[in-house]
Design an enzyme around this catalytic site. Structure first.
Site, PDB file in Angstrom:
ATOM      1  N   GLN A 150      -8.847  16.012  42.509  1.00 31.94           N
ATOM      2  CA  GLN A 150      -7.845  14.982  42.246  1.00 31.94           C
ATOM      3  C   GLN A 150      -7.138  15.229  40.908  1.00 31.94           C
ATOM      4  OE1 GLN A 150      -6.450  12.460  43.863  1.00 31.94           O
ATOM      5  NE2 GLN A 150      -7.557  12.881  45.752  1.00 31.94           N
ATOM      6  N   SER A 151      -6.907  16.484  40.584  1.00 33.12           N
ATOM      7  CA  SER A 151      -6.288  16.848  39.310  1.00 33.12           C
ATOM      8  C   SER A 151      -4.865  16.311  39.182  1.00 33.12           C
ATOM      9  CB  SER A 151      -6.271  18.375  39.169  1.00 33.12           C
ATOM     10  OG  SER A 151      -5.440  18.768  38.107  1.00 33.12           O
ATOM     11  N   ASN A 152      -4.627  15.504  38.143  1.00 29.33           N
ATOM     12  CA  ASN A 152      -3.265  15.046  37.844  1.00 29.33           C
ATOM     13  C   ASN A 152      -2.379  16.218  37.427  1.00 29.33           C
ATOM     14  OD1 ASN A 152      -3.876  12.182  38.128  1.00 29.33           O
ATOM     15  ND2 ASN A 152      -5.022  12.392  36.221  1.00 29.33           N
ATOM     16  N   CYS A 154      -2.590  19.349  38.424  1.00 36.52           N
ATOM     17  CA  CYS A 154      -2.191  20.139  39.597  1.00 36.52           C
ATOM     18  C   CYS A 154      -1.078  19.448  40.366  1.00 36.52           C
ATOM     19  CB  CYS A 154      -3.401  20.396  40.490  1.00 36.52           C
ATOM     20  SG  CYS A 154      -4.570  21.590  39.793  1.00 36.52           S
TER      21      CYS A 154
END
Length: 432
Positions: A150-152, A154
């Site tokens: 859930q990388s912001n 990325c």
């Protein structure tokens, strides 16, 4: 009803004071006449400010590449970026944050980098302005980056790449159990997949074994063999070039304070730390500029010693000649682990939202704010009478991954009780 609180939150009666107007790029607020006038004004501003390349013009500067001139106090840093892409809706607002139970005469203000631009919102946008300009300058046709499932960062990278007509390849870390399954469409993943990012899953165990640098290099070599021209952005966009994003943010804060009606002098800056680039830029910029606020970072993954060393590497890469431990204080706010929340942390996020209207993400700013108030409760004298600027680094989409955990505390609904049916008057309420 909300559960018992570690930090009881009283009603808020104060009126929020806004220093800056949000979203200078908002086309919807401009009619044709104002658009024409703003174009004339912008032309004059460009002519009058040939040495101020950071000036943000209204509307038509979005997604443009321009020459970059650093703040005068950062002109000795090396290397200095040559160009910047306008990706963020900047400047972001600063306003007072009416948090409960603060020490005597302590004020907390909020820098709303969560409002830096819709799908791109958050602190990563500022770093990407420099990184994407470098990628385009080097002739890249695709971007590679890496992060958690859930990388912001990325998500922001995938959107920025597509804005600039570049393909994006994301290496996303997930559990061993889920690595061979479709990752779904929750939160950041939905946006990434909507904009056509290529998602490559890796298990946490493989990530720990090989490291992010080796994994991005493996993908880079594969793409090179396919005839592509990849540009690699590290975890969180946190390299020396990306650090310029928050050096530039300090200039923005300086200018906001100088032009604001509320004459505020911040004693401290508080921010979450997840990869190191944001705190490197903030602490270096604050140290060099007129701001001179002490930066307090709350780490949400690795321990403070790791980040002191990592930030030192970024500072050395800029030939800053400064010891990281002299310009930033890093405290551990990891809790149960990266992107893992206790029920108390999630309850804190819901109560802050319900009381102040500010929605914190559970992975970064939520843990940082929780850690800050916990430290204030335990070290009251340390914070008494201080004026603090908290940097909200965004991450709203990360909340969607916590829905099941948060649902029990969000019971504020009921079936409307209609005792007697009253037919609507003609023309009113006839939707069906």
């Amino acid at each position: 009803m909300l559960c018992n609180r570690s930090f009881p939150i009283p009603p808020i009666n104060k009126v929020t004071t806004v220093i800056t107007q949000h979203n200078v790029h908002n086309h919807k607020r401009l009619d044709i006449l104002r658009l024409f006038q703003s174009h004339q004004t912008r032309t004059m501003e460009v002519e009058a400010n040939t040495n101020s390349s950071h000036t943000r013009a209204v509307g038509l500067d979005f997604l443009t590449k321009k020459a970059y001139t650093p703040p005068s106090w950062a002109s000795h840093i090396n290397p200095i970026p040559s160009h910047i892409f306008s990706l963020g809706h900047l400047p972001t607002p600063i306003h007072k944050w009416n948090l409960p139970n603060l020490p005597t005469n302590t004020e907390v203000w909020l820098k709303r980098d969560d409002l830096s631009g819709m799908q791109l919102s958050g602190n990563k946008v500022r770093k990407l302005e420099f990184l994407m300009a470098d990628a385009v300058a080097k002739g890249a046709d695709c971007i590679i980056t890496i992060g958690g499932i859930q990388s912001n960062h990325c998500r922001a990278t995938a959107v920025a790449a597509k804005y600039l007509n570049l393909d994006c390849y994301l290496i996303l870390r997930t559990s061993k159990v889920l690595v061979d399954q479709d990752p779904g469409l929750t939160g950041n993943l939905l946006v990434e997949r909507l904009v056509g990012a290529h998602v490559e899953l890796i298990s946490k165990e493989e990530y720990a074994k090989f490291g992010s640098g080796a994994l991005t290099n493996i993908l880079k070599e594969r793409l090179l063999k396919e005839g592509r021209r990849p540009y690699v952005i590290p975890v969180g966009g946190s390299n020396s070039l990306g650090t310029w994003g928050y050096i530039e943010a300090i200039r923005e804060i300086e200018e906001q304070l100088q032009s604001g009606t509320d004459k505020v002098k911040f004693d401290d800056i508080v921010v979450a730390c997840g990869s190191g680039g944001t705190i490197a830029g903030l602490s270096l910029g604050s140290w060099l500029s007129s701001l001179k606020a002490k930066v307090h970072a709350f780490s949400v993954c690795d321990d403070p010693d790791y980040f002191y060393d990592y930030v030192q590497g970024l500072l050395d890469g800029l030939e800053a000649g400064i010891d990281s431990r002299d310009i930033v204080n890093i405290q551990n706010a990891r809790g149960l682990g990266y992107a893992i929340n206790t029920s108390e942390e999630l309850k804190f996020v819901t109560e802050i939202a319900a009381t102040t209207g500010i929605v914190l993400d559970p992975v970064y700013s939520g843990k940082a704010a929780y850690g800050m108030l916990k430290d204030m409760a335990g070290n009251t004298k340390k914070w008494e009478g201080r004026k603090i600027l908290f940097i909200h680094t965004g991450g709203l989409l990360g909340l969607f991954d916590k829905v099941e955990q948060m649902a029990p505390s969000l019971g504020n609904w009921r079936r409307m009780d209609v005792q007697e049916y009253v037919p609507p008057s003609d023309g009113i309420g006839k939707m069906f």
